[in-house]
Design a protein around this motif. Structure first.
Motif, PDB file in Angstrom:
ATOM      1  N   PRO A  87       0.827  -1.214   0.000  1.00 22.14           N
ATOM      2  CA  PRO A  87       0.000   0.000   0.000  1.00 22.14           C
ATOM      3  C   PRO A  87       0.855   1.256   0.000  1.00 22.14           C
ATOM      4  N   GLY A  88       0.507   2.215  -0.869  1.00 19.40           N
ATOM      5  CA  GLY A  88       1.204   3.489  -0.856  1.00 19.40           C
ATOM      6  C   GLY A  88       0.993   4.204   0.464  1.00 19.40           C
ATOM      7  N   ASP A  89      -0.175   3.998   1.069  1.00 14.53           N
ATOM      8  CA  ASP A  89      -0.477   4.516   2.392  1.00 14.53           C
ATOM      9  C   ASP A  89      -1.513   3.586   3.016  1.00 14.53           C
ATOM     10  N   GLU A  90      -1.854   3.842   4.265  1.00 14.95           N
ATOM     11  CA  GLU A  90      -2.753   2.932   4.976  1.00 14.95           C
ATOM     12  C   GLU A  90      -4.134   2.793   4.327  1.00 14.95           C
ATOM     13  N   PRO A  91      -4.780   3.889   3.858  1.00 15.96           N
ATOM     14  CA  PRO A  91      -6.087   3.728   3.234  1.00 15.96           C
ATOM     15  C   PRO A  91      -6.074   2.834   1.994  1.00 15.96           C
ATOM     16  N   ALA A  92      -4.909   2.732   1.327  1.00 20.25           N
ATOM     17  CA  ALA A  92      -4.814   1.910   0.120  1.00 20.25           C
ATOM     18  C   ALA A  92      -4.635   0.432   0.430  1.00 20.25           C
ATOM     19  N   LEU A  93      -4.612   0.076   1.714  1.00 22.68           N
ATOM     20  CA  LEU A  93      -4.434  -1.329   2.095  1.00 22.68           C
ATOM     21  C   LEU A  93      -5.497  -2.224   1.471  1.00 22.68           C
ATOM     22  N   MET A  94      -6.760  -1.782   1.539  1.00 20.92           N
ATOM     23  CA  MET A  94      -7.846  -2.617   1.051  1.00 20.92           C
ATOM     24  C   MET A  94      -7.775  -2.820  -0.462  1.00 20.92           C
ATOM     25  N   ALA A 260     -20.643   7.212  -0.618  1.00 20.82           N
ATOM     26  CA  ALA A 260     -21.502   7.656   0.483  1.00 20.82           C
ATOM     27  C   ALA A 260     -20.971   7.155   1.824  1.00 20.82           C
ATOM     28  N   VAL A 261     -20.579   5.882   1.867  1.00 28.22           N
ATOM     29  CA  VAL A 261     -20.045   5.300   3.105  1.00 28.22           C
ATOM     30  C   VAL A 261     -18.746   5.996   3.499  1.00 28.22           C
ATOM     31  N   GLY A 262     -17.862   6.213   2.525  1.00 31.37           N
ATOM     32  CA  GLY A 262     -16.581   6.847   2.809  1.00 31.37           C
ATOM     33  C   GLY A 262     -16.729   8.281   3.264  1.00 31.37           C
ATOM     34  N   PHE A 263     -17.661   9.018   2.663  1.00 32.49           N
ATOM     35  CA  PHE A 263     -17.853  10.421   3.037  1.00 32.49           C
ATOM     36  C   PHE A 263     -18.305  10.536   4.487  1.00 32.49           C
ATOM     37  N   VAL A 264     -19.263   9.696   4.895  1.00 32.84           N
ATOM     38  CA  VAL A 264     -19.745   9.710   6.281  1.00 32.84           C
ATOM     39  C   VAL A 264     -18.594   9.390   7.238  1.00 32.84           C
ATOM     40  N   ALA A 265     -17.781   8.394   6.875  1.00 32.66           N
ATOM     41  CA  ALA A 265     -16.640   8.033   7.723  1.00 32.66           C
ATOM     42  C   ALA A 265     -15.646   9.191   7.816  1.00 32.66           C
ATOM     43  N   GLY A 266     -15.462   9.923   6.715  1.00 35.45           N
ATOM     44  CA  GLY A 266     -14.526  11.034   6.717  1.00 35.45           C
ATOM     45  C   GLY A 266     -14.981  12.198   7.567  1.00 35.45           C
ATOM     46  N   VAL A 267     -16.292  12.450   7.603  1.00 38.01           N
ATOM     47  CA  VAL A 267     -16.826  13.561   8.389  1.00 38.01           C
ATOM     48  C   VAL A 267     -16.624  13.324   9.876  1.00 38.01           C
ATOM     49  N   ALA A 273      -9.758   8.197   6.149  1.00 37.22           N
ATOM     50  CA  ALA A 273      -9.835   7.408   4.930  1.00 37.22           C
ATOM     51  C   ALA A 273      -9.642   5.914   5.178  1.00 37.22           C
ATOM     52  N   SER A 274      -8.884   5.552   6.199  1.00 35.25           N
ATOM     53  CA  SER A 274      -8.654   4.126   6.462  1.00 35.25           C
ATOM     54  C   SER A 274      -9.958   3.417   6.795  1.00 35.25           C
ATOM     55  N   LEU A 275     -10.746   4.023   7.686  1.00 37.85           N
ATOM     56  CA  LEU A 275     -12.030   3.428   8.045  1.00 37.85           C
ATOM     57  C   LEU A 275     -12.996   3.497   6.860  1.00 37.85           C
ATOM     58  N   GLY A 276     -12.958   4.609   6.103  1.00 33.86           N
ATOM     59  CA  GLY A 276     -13.823   4.731   4.939  1.00 33.86           C
ATOM     60  C   GLY A 276     -13.553   3.647   3.927  1.00 33.86           C
ATOM     61  N   SER A 277     -12.282   3.356   3.680  1.00 33.44           N
ATOM     62  CA  SER A 277     -11.907   2.305   2.747  1.00 33.44           C
ATOM     63  C   SER A 277     -12.364   0.938   3.236  1.00 33.44           C
ATOM     64  N   PHE A 278     -12.149   0.681   4.524  1.00 36.16           N
ATOM     65  CA  PHE A 278     -12.530  -0.609   5.092  1.00 36.16           C
ATOM     66  C   PHE A 278     -14.042  -0.824   5.052  1.00 36.16           C
ATOM     67  N   LEU A 279     -14.803   0.174   5.497  1.00 32.41           N
ATOM     68  CA  LEU A 279     -16.258   0.034   5.527  1.00 32.41           C
ATOM     69  C   LEU A 279     -16.834  -0.113   4.122  1.00 32.41           C
ATOM     70  N   GLY A 308     -14.236   4.696  -1.623  1.00 31.87           N
ATOM     71  CA  GLY A 308     -14.429   4.948  -0.198  1.00 31.87           C
ATOM     72  C   GLY A 308     -13.343   5.806   0.407  1.00 31.87           C
ATOM     73  N   ASN A 309     -12.071   5.508   0.109  1.00 35.94           N
ATOM     74  CA  ASN A 309     -11.010   6.282   0.769  1.00 35.94           C
ATOM     75  C   ASN A 309     -10.879   7.689   0.193  1.00 35.94           C
TER      76      ASN A 309
END
Length: 501
Positions: A87-94, A260-267, A273-279, A308-309
């Motif tokens: 992953p380039g960064d943690e959000p890109a893990l998924m 939509a899921v990622g935006f809510v997680a980001g707010v 972004a890590s949680l947004g990507s995962f969810l 998501g991320n």
């Protein structure tokens, strides 16, 4: 009508040749930084912040450049995830879960183009959400008094880095270190020096840009020397790049739902972004079921986390602009940039500095289009960046950091302090202590102290005033839950990593 008028004002600023050039430059640099494994948007923005002062940019221009770098780094993180399984960064893990299997199956080009389109959809919808939601949230923020702001700052400390950290105690220690650093200097009320050790250079406190560049950029140089001293090589070769129209069409609703899921997680402060990507990935996997083939190289498994991320990255700007509380580590760095430029994020930002806000929003819309057009035809060029030798990259990063900080303060002491923070950041990373809470403590520590003092003055020392409103109580409850929840959710959140074993 007011929204359209504000957006028109923003585009009049964003479409000026100089601002447009900055957006393109930021997108290009951000994609390069995101493509390099381990750097990520937080480090990328921190490394390039001194560049804004070296160039003498005003507030709008500096923010456009840095947010373009932010969005570009989110795009670029997918490149090494798909080609290297790193992953380039943690959000890109998924993205590695299905992106790398697609690449090994001979569809590396398709995976890169599909991920670029998904990133565009997620970032574009998030920017639209920022445009619609931020002004409403800014109006709500006028209901906040000192008790509510103290609880809000506490919420930021309790949640930011909680999910990313392996240990809540270490996250709490990092927050305390940041708060301690924020106390250094002359007290505004008593005029007495605090924690200065008699050093005159510390009477004005510690510049958070010095701390940020040290903890992120200089520490990254140390860490990169240790971990990536040798040249990297491409795990999967990229031959032909085509546009997988069928995969894009079939993944259309996946991108919308994941955005939509990622935006809510980001707010949500601290989710990021890590949680947004995962969810986003897990929700699409549950919709598809076992027959969906997630984890084996399916296009929807690439589209979901990327949308998501990138949507979460845009969502994280909402609390930063409207409440002055960063929604992620990168927005904490952006918050430091704003404060250095004498701009205070919060509910009054949309009225007092509307040109900055709407110029930024319009620039983000343009940057998303630029990133899409840039990432599809130029993807082979960005892939080459993965082969940049360390002896070229490291001196460049170090030079930008030192020249930028010295041009800002003209003080040799700040350079020494920056190196000291770099050593501290390196040691903390070796100990698995998150550095983002330290930055948050330095940024918000003074404001949190002022809010607490005002609350105590208004209540004549009655500490129950901190729980005197429904908003304050709600924020306290969410803060406690945000600190405790990761202790129980961490096992669930780390399960996807086992799929790659």
């Amino acid at each position: 009508m007011e929204l359209l008028a504000n957006l028109a004002t923003g585009f009049s600023i964003a479409l000026s040749p100089f601002t447009l050039m900055l957006a393109v430059l930021g997108c290009f640099l951000g994609t390069i930084i995101g493509a390099l494994p381990g750097l990520g948007p937080s480090n990328g923005v921190a490394i390039l912040i001194p560049l804004t002062f070296t160039m003498g940019l005003d507030a709008t221009s500096a923010l456009v450049l840095m947010t373009s770098v932010y969005y570009g780094a989110m795009y670029g993180g997918r490149i090494s995830s798909i080609l290297l399984n790193i992953p380039g960064d943690e959000p890109a893990l998924m993205t590695t879960l299905d992106g790398y299997p697609m690449a090994k199956a001979g569809r590396a080009g398709d995976a890169l183009v599909l991920s670029g389109v998904a990133s565009f959809v997620g970032a574009f919808l998030a920017t639209v959400g920022l445009m619609l939601l931020a002004p409403m949230l800014a109006r709500v923020a006028f209901l906040f008094g000192p008790a509510e702001y103290f609880a809000l700052y506490l919420l930021a400390f309790a949640t930011l880095g909680g999910i990313a950290s392996n240990n809540q105690a270490k996250a709490a220690i990092a927050s305390c270190i940041g708060l301690g650093i924020a106390m250094i200097g002359v007290d505004n009320n008593s005029g007495m020096p605090r924690l200065t050790g008699g050093n005159m250079h510390l009477f004005d406190g510690i510049d958070f840009l010095v701390a940020i560049v040290g903890l992120f950029a200089v520490a990254e140089v140390f860490f990169f020397i240790e971990s990536h001293g040798k040249n990297t090589s491409i795990g999967v070769k990229l031959d032909k790049v085509t546009v997988p129209v069928k995969d894009i069409v079939e993944s259309g609703w996946t991108m919308v739902r994941s955005s939509a899921v990622g935006f809510v997680a980001g707010v949500l402060p601290g989710a990021g972004a890590s949680l947004g990507s995962f969810l986003a990935y897990m929700s699409e996997k549950s919709i598809a079921g076992e027959k969906g083939g997630f984890g084996t190289g399916v296009p929807k498994g690439v589209a979901a986390p990327e949308a998501g991320n990138n949507a979460a990255a845009g969502g994280a700007l909402v609390p930063m602009l409207t409440l002055g509380v960063p929604g992620s580590g990168t927005t904490a760095v952006l918050l430091a940039l704003l404060m250095t430029l004498n701009i205070t994020p919060g509910p009054t930002l949309f009225t007092e500095r509307a040109d900055v806000v709407w110029g930024l929003i319009a620039s983000l819309l343009i940057a998303n289009v630029v990133l899409l057009l840039m990432n599809v035809p130029m993807v082979k060029i960005f892939v080459k960046i993965l082969q940049v030798p360390a002896w070229v990259l490291l001196p460049g990063v170090t030079m930008i950091s030192f020249v930028g900080i010295y041009s800002l303060s003209g003080s040799y002491f700040d350079l020494l302090l920056m190196v000291g923070f770099g050593v501290l950041g390196y040691v903390l990373r070796k100990l698995d202590v998150p550095t983002v809470p330290i930055i948050l403590g330095i940024l918000l520590g003074g404001h949190m102290e002022d809010a607490l003092r005002r609350a105590m003055v208004l209540s004549d020392g009655d500490w129950t005033y901190l729980f005197s409103s429904g908003i304050a109580v709600s924020l306290w409850v969410v803060a406690v839950l945000g600190f405790v929840a990761p202790m129980f959710l961490r096992g669930v959140l780390t399960k996807p990593q086992r799929i790659t074993d």
